[in-house]
Design a protein around this motif. Sequence first.
Motif, PDB file in Angstrom:
ATOM      1  N   ASN A  95       0.821  -1.209   0.000  1.00  0.00           N
ATOM      2  CA  ASN A  95       0.000   0.000   0.000  1.00  0.00           C
ATOM      3  C   ASN A  95       0.856   1.260   0.000  1.00  0.00           C
ATOM      4  O   ASN A  95       0.503   2.258  -0.622  1.00  0.00           O
ATOM      5  CB  ASN A  95      -0.962   0.007   1.184  1.00  0.00           C
ATOM      6  N   GLY A  96       1.971   1.196   0.692  1.00  0.00           N
ATOM      7  CA  GLY A  96       2.893   2.326   0.676  1.00  0.00           C
ATOM      8  C   GLY A  96       3.431   2.560  -0.718  1.00  0.00           C
ATOM      9  O   GLY A  96       3.490   3.685  -1.214  1.00  0.00           O
ATOM     10  N   TYR A  97       3.746   1.472  -1.356  1.00  0.00           N
ATOM     11  CA  TYR A  97       4.296   1.522  -2.715  1.00  0.00           C
ATOM     12  C   TYR A  97       3.284   2.101  -3.708  1.00  0.00           C
ATOM     13  O   TYR A  97       3.636   2.840  -4.632  1.00  0.00           O
ATOM     14  CB  TYR A  97       4.700   0.102  -3.090  1.00  0.00           C
ATOM     15  N   ALA A  98       2.022   1.778  -3.494  1.00  0.00           N
ATOM     16  CA  ALA A  98       0.979   2.195  -4.438  1.00  0.00           C
ATOM     17  C   ALA A  98       0.287   3.492  -4.016  1.00  0.00           C
ATOM     18  O   ALA A  98      -0.659   3.940  -4.662  1.00  0.00           O
ATOM     19  CB  ALA A  98      -0.063   1.093  -4.575  1.00  0.00           C
ATOM     20  N   LYS A  99       0.768   4.102  -2.951  1.00  0.00           N
ATOM     21  CA  LYS A  99       0.095   5.241  -2.334  1.00  0.00           C
ATOM     22  C   LYS A  99      -0.232   6.368  -3.325  1.00  0.00           C
ATOM     23  O   LYS A  99      -1.339   6.909  -3.321  1.00  0.00           O
ATOM     24  CB  LYS A  99       1.003   5.785  -1.251  1.00  0.00           C
TER      25      LYS A  99
END
Lengths: 253, 482
Positions: free
Chosen positions: B451-455
């Motif tokens: 999720n951090g990566y896709a934020k």
Amino acid sequence: MLLNIKNLHVEIDGKEIIKGLNLGVNQGEVHAIMGPNGTGKSTLAAAITGREGYEITAGEIWFKGTNIVDMEPDERANLGIFLSFQYPVEIPGVSMTNFMRTAINAKREYQGLPPVPAGEFLKMMEEKKNLVEIHSKLTNRSVNEGFSGGEKKRNEIFQMAMLEPSLAILDETDSGLDIDALKVVAKGVNQLKSGENAFVIITHYQRLLDYIVPDFVHVLFDGKIVKTGGKNLALELEAKGYEWIKEQHLFEA
Amino acid sequence: MEVQQNDNILEQVTTSDYKYGFYTDIENDMAPPGLNEDIVRFISAKKEEPEWMLEFRLKAFRHWQNLSEPGWAHIQYPKINYQDIIYYAAPKKKSLASLDEVDPELLDTFNKLGISLEEQKMLSGVAVDAVIDSVSVKTTFQDTLAKHGIIFCSFSEAVREHPELVKKYMGSVVPYTDNYFAALNSAVFSDGSFCFIPAGVRCPLELSTYFRINAANTGQFERTLIVAESGSYVSYMEGCTAPQRDENQLHAAIVEIVAMDHAEVKYSTVQNWYPGDKEGKGGVYNFVTKRGLCKGRSSKISWTQVETGSSITWKYPSCVLMGDNSVGEFYSVAVTNNFQQADTGTKMIHIGKNTRSTVISKGISAGRSNNAYRGLVKILPGAVNARNFSQCDSLLLGDQCGAHTFPYIEAKNETSIVEHEATTSKISEDQLFYCNQRGIDTEKAIGLIVNGYAKEVLNKLPMEFAVEAQKLLAITLEGSVG
């Protein structure tokens, strides 16, 4: 006894690094583990926290009355073991706030508690940030991303303050810190110290121990604790180096 | 169990012989398998369409017959026999009596996503009492929209009620000659949505909740047309974060968007069709043509997509930047796990002056899946001062999956600036252990990291769906790291 390690043997890739280590830690105590590079200090921290690739081939690690050697790392953490990393990793896109909330709630779930209410959580964040003099904006940034060396270490202590572990292992927390950052870290640790918890401080140098005074100093050499003493042992090591320990140990062996 | 059920249904639907004779009995709810002109006529007759609509379908069908299936995408699947497929089936009656009859695994996912009980029933095909909230919600919505002169209805209704608009815009962005699947859709499309925002109107609602309530059973060949007149604005959310039971294997949809002067359309998709089982058996083929035409000056079209479902995804939501100063955006997260395959990306066609486009693509591959970004940035000679920025990142979980990037850049105007950045990374053991050491288990940790990566992309989703999309990413990747 909070932590009781008995005859611990640890291998990495088939090579034995810890070779029959014994260590007992009671609540309210601060233990320093010192020793030259490559003697197994960080391996010991990894074995206690359950890192993959560190195979325990013999021995036991008792924590709060349970032998934890077969426990998953996250369960050990939720049971109250905290590691302040020597090299904290960056997690891009994950804010410190979100990370901390996830961690706190994981622990609460483990304890059968409901998630922490938002207001309470934010109040706690403010409180603990002050403790380690962390810049307010730091918690809005992604976990360790773009943090300076000092900021990363302070962030570790901040997390420790948030999670309130029973046993905190500080792995070379002093490395790469200037004297001001070192004082801040030490102040944080000293304020968190209580009769309920215990600290294991892994360090190469004596200087952190000027600020966090240990009850016991252990010298790790060749995968074993070869000498244990009071805080003065650290001073002696600082003055004389590790050579005499090596000689003594090799002589005894 | 769900898998087996799905397979059985698929098999039944695709292999059963038509029992009742076809030409004589138009009252039947299902066409026999296969595709020919009679079937096209049957569909059109079933839907009581006007002659012009039938003509459109027939032209499309005749064109389709001369095409062959494209083979250039980085995907592999057994040859589809188009004569085995049933092209018309009346919407299924709700058949289950209560949630107790629904696959517990499905319910588990609903609960993880935090979907309300009423909605769970709707999505899993449980009969719902006649008086439910959604009916009143629907009416309220329709009143609000009507007040602003906004038309939002099913495609079939639009054909009946607003034929002049449909005739004018249908096929104007994606002509039936566009590609194999677009031709197929144009010939046999089942239904879909039509949305018209009059000049100067800012649509007061996220056209999402409404859609979510009405989306069920639109069929496998869906068609959407959105027209935003000068100075209007609409945010449109397609799909559903919950896994929908779906009996159709082949999905070939078309979405067309037209934006006039200063109009803005935000189109968000969360796609979570059945991805097949852990061995790669079953799953939906999602072959979609989505395109927006920035026809007017300073118009803007944004595509945001979160793609986690389907066994095969083939889609390239695109923008044709015709009006001067128009803006196209594409934000994408595509996740593949197990044996899923995705070949997805965008096309940004710069025609007008000072046109700008932004492409942010985040591919996440796990298991033995394959994930490809395919993107075209085309700057035509008249597109003075056109600008494009593309960023394509790939994240790999494990060492048996694949990530591929196929960027195509054609710049025919010297004043244009095109930038392309690409990265490939892995979730490291160090990151996982760091999370574990803070008490976060590995599955939660992967969810957090992904999720951090896709934020950057998730932030573009309408608020109410962002939270569900985050959970969905985590659920999709469950069990991907052992």
